[in-house]
Design a protein around this motif. Structure first.
Motif: not given
Length: 200
Positions: A55-63, A138-139, A141-144
């Motif tokens: 079971v995993r949780v999604y995260l992002t690294k912001r730009s 990833p978008e 402009g916002e997400v690296a």
């Protein structure tokens, strides 16, 4: 009961309790906040997925180019727009825009109490389960970067630690829950700590 049904039951039970709102100032009791401050409504999606790795949780690294929280680890999310019917719609829209997660692939389980950030947002974490696999995009402009962390890691209070750094001339204490190369801290870690306390 299937693994998905069991997980949904666990998450729903964890979200059932009301609980108190949290903030970036929870570990800094001496902080005095202006009573007339105006907070902007926002929402994030805590997207939980059953995958071959568990079971995993999604995260992002912001730009690193963003005005708010550049380069930090965050949930998909952002401020509420006029066209959003509610904060769940905000979270779903932001996840669609930031990581290309279709609304139809998310089953909303519930929400956690709001979280106030140092940047003036009142963030409501919306917890949802993915109905099936998807390929995040990833978008630019916002997400690296888009990545996942084990749910068991970020819902184990023992994995969290408290650190501090200087902010606006004062020491500020905050939660961290590192995972591999990712330094998860601040509002994201505080929201995860809140979920950990509920699932403990």
């Amino acid at each position: 009961m299937t693994a998905r049904e069991d997980l949904k039951t666990r998450l729903a039970a964890a979200l059932a309790g009301k609980g108190a709102p949290s903030s970036d100032f929870d570990l800094n009791p001496g902080t005095v906040l202006p009573p007339n401050r105006k907070l902007r409504d926002a929402a994030v999606l805590v997207a939980v997925s059953i995958e071959p790795r568990g079971v995993r949780v999604y995260l992002t690294k912001r730009s690193s180019r963003l005005k708010h929280h550049p380069g930090q680890v965050a949930f998909p999310g952002g401020k509420k727009d006029e066209g959003d019917t509610d904060l769940a719609a905000t979270a779903l829209r932001e996840a669609r825009e930031e990581i290309a997660l279709p609304d139809s692939n998310v089953e909303i389980v519930g929400c956690m109490p709001s979280h106030e950030t140092v940047t003036g947002f009142n963030v409501t974490p919306i917890v949802g389960m993915l109905r099936g696999p998807f390929e995040p995009v990833p978008e630019p402009g916002e997400v690296a970067e888009v990545f996942t962390v084990p749910l068991d890691l970020v819902t184990d209070p023992a994995r969290f630690s408290i650190e501090r750094r200087r902010w606006r001339g004062e020491w500020r204490r905050f939660y961290t829950v590192p995972h591999g190369p990712y330094y998860i801290w601040g509002a994201t870690a505080r929201i995860l700590r809140g979920l950990a306390d509920r699932m403990g």
